[in-house]
Design a protein around this motif. Structure first.
Motif, PDB file in Angstrom:
ATOM      1  N   ILE A  37      72.806 -80.898  18.395  1.00 31.01           N
ATOM      2  CA  ILE A  37      73.303 -79.816  17.549  1.00 31.01           C
ATOM      3  C   ILE A  37      72.648 -78.529  18.012  1.00 31.01           C
ATOM      4  O   ILE A  37      71.428 -78.403  18.019  1.00 31.01           O
ATOM      5  CB  ILE A  37      72.969 -80.057  16.066  1.00 31.01           C
ATOM      6  CG1 ILE A  37      73.602 -81.356  15.574  1.00 31.01           C
ATOM      7  CG2 ILE A  37      73.440 -78.869  15.219  1.00 31.01           C
ATOM      8  CD1 ILE A  37      73.186 -81.753  14.169  1.00 31.01           C
ATOM      9  N   ASP A  38      73.462 -77.573  18.404  1.00 27.74           N
ATOM     10  CA  ASP A  38      72.956 -76.259  18.787  1.00 27.74           C
ATOM     11  C   ASP A  38      72.745 -75.472  17.497  1.00 27.74           C
ATOM     12  O   ASP A  38      73.706 -75.029  16.868  1.00 27.74           O
ATOM     13  CB  ASP A  38      73.956 -75.554  19.702  1.00 27.74           C
ATOM     14  CG  ASP A  38      73.471 -74.203  20.189  1.00 27.74           C
ATOM     15  OD1 ASP A  38      72.608 -73.590  19.522  1.00 27.74           O
ATOM     16  OD2 ASP A  38      73.973 -73.751  21.235  1.00 27.74           O
ATOM     17  N   GLN A  39      71.497 -75.307  17.088  1.00 28.23           N
ATOM     18  CA  GLN A  39      71.191 -74.675  15.810  1.00 28.23           C
ATOM     19  C   GLN A  39      71.593 -73.195  15.776  1.00 28.23           C
ATOM     20  O   GLN A  39      71.762 -72.636  14.697  1.00 28.23           O
ATOM     21  CB  GLN A  39      69.702 -74.838  15.481  1.00 28.23           C
ATOM     22  CG  GLN A  39      69.272 -76.279  15.284  1.00 28.23           C
ATOM     23  CD  GLN A  39      69.921 -76.984  14.093  1.00 28.23           C
ATOM     24  OE1 GLN A  39      70.385 -76.358  13.145  1.00 28.23           O
ATOM     25  NE2 GLN A  39      69.971 -78.302  14.137  1.00 28.23           N
ATOM     26  N   THR A  40      71.776 -72.579  16.941  1.00 29.73           N
ATOM     27  CA  THR A  40      72.217 -71.178  16.958  1.00 29.73           C
ATOM     28  C   THR A  40      73.707 -71.060  16.649  1.00 29.73           C
ATOM     29  O   THR A  40      74.163 -70.028  16.177  1.00 29.73           O
ATOM     30  CB  THR A  40      71.912 -70.498  18.304  1.00 29.73           C
ATOM     31  OG1 THR A  40      72.616 -71.172  19.347  1.00 29.73           O
ATOM     32  CG2 THR A  40      70.421 -70.510  18.595  1.00 29.73           C
ATOM     33  N   LEU A  41      74.479 -72.115  16.916  1.00 27.15           N
ATOM     34  CA  LEU A  41      75.913 -72.112  16.616  1.00 27.15           C
ATOM     35  C   LEU A  41      76.236 -72.739  15.259  1.00 27.15           C
ATOM     36  O   LEU A  41      77.265 -72.443  14.658  1.00 27.15           O
ATOM     37  CB  LEU A  41      76.694 -72.859  17.699  1.00 27.15           C
ATOM     38  CG  LEU A  41      76.681 -72.248  19.095  1.00 27.15           C
ATOM     39  CD1 LEU A  41      77.396 -73.166  20.080  1.00 27.15           C
ATOM     40  CD2 LEU A  41      77.317 -70.871  19.084  1.00 27.15           C
ATOM     41  N   CYS A  42      75.356 -73.612  14.790  1.00 28.83           N
ATOM     42  CA  CYS A  42      75.574 -74.326  13.529  1.00 28.83           C
ATOM     43  C   CYS A  42      75.565 -73.346  12.355  1.00 28.83           C
ATOM     44  O   CYS A  42      74.684 -72.495  12.246  1.00 28.83           O
ATOM     45  CB  CYS A  42      74.478 -75.373  13.339  1.00 28.83           C
ATOM     46  SG  CYS A  42      74.637 -76.328  11.817  1.00 28.83           S
ATOM     47  N   ARG A  43      76.570 -73.471  11.484  1.00 30.47           N
ATOM     48  CA  ARG A  43      76.661 -72.637  10.288  1.00 30.47           C
ATOM     49  C   ARG A  43      76.375 -73.440   9.023  1.00 30.47           C
ATOM     50  O   ARG A  43      76.635 -72.985   7.912  1.00 30.47           O
ATOM     51  CB  ARG A  43      78.042 -71.974  10.190  1.00 30.47           C
ATOM     52  CG  ARG A  43      78.336 -71.036  11.328  1.00 30.47           C
ATOM     53  CD  ARG A  43      77.388 -69.833  11.286  1.00 30.47           C
ATOM     54  NE  ARG A  43      77.535 -68.986  12.446  1.00 30.47           N
ATOM     55  CZ  ARG A  43      76.635 -68.885  13.432  1.00 30.47           C
ATOM     56  NH1 ARG A  43      75.537 -69.587  13.384  1.00 30.47           N
ATOM     57  NH2 ARG A  43      76.828 -68.096  14.451  1.00 30.47           N
TER      58      ARG A  43
END
Length: 64
Positions: A37-43
């Motif tokens: 999970i890319d935490q910068t893209l995760c909303r």
């Protein structure tokens, strides 16, 4: 303030890709042997959490 975040339990993951398919933000990649999970893209919408049939995604809270 606390924010929800999601992490993948790699020992339980069957790598079916259901989480990646439902993510509207493209935050999950399954190209590597382990989903990430890319935490910068995760909303933090929770779609991946609800899509996981084996419950390998864990929900947490962190301080901002």
């Amino acid at each position: 303030m606390r924010q929800t975040y999601y992490v993948i339990d790699n020992h339980l993951c069957c790598r079916c890709g259901a989480c990646q398919k439902v993510c509207p933000h493209g935050a999950l990649t399954t190209a590597s042997p382990v989903p990430v999970i890319d935490q910068t893209l995760c909303r933090h919408c929770g779609m991946c959490f609800r899509a996981c049939e084996l419950y390998q995604l864990k929900k947490g809270r962190r301080l901002l």
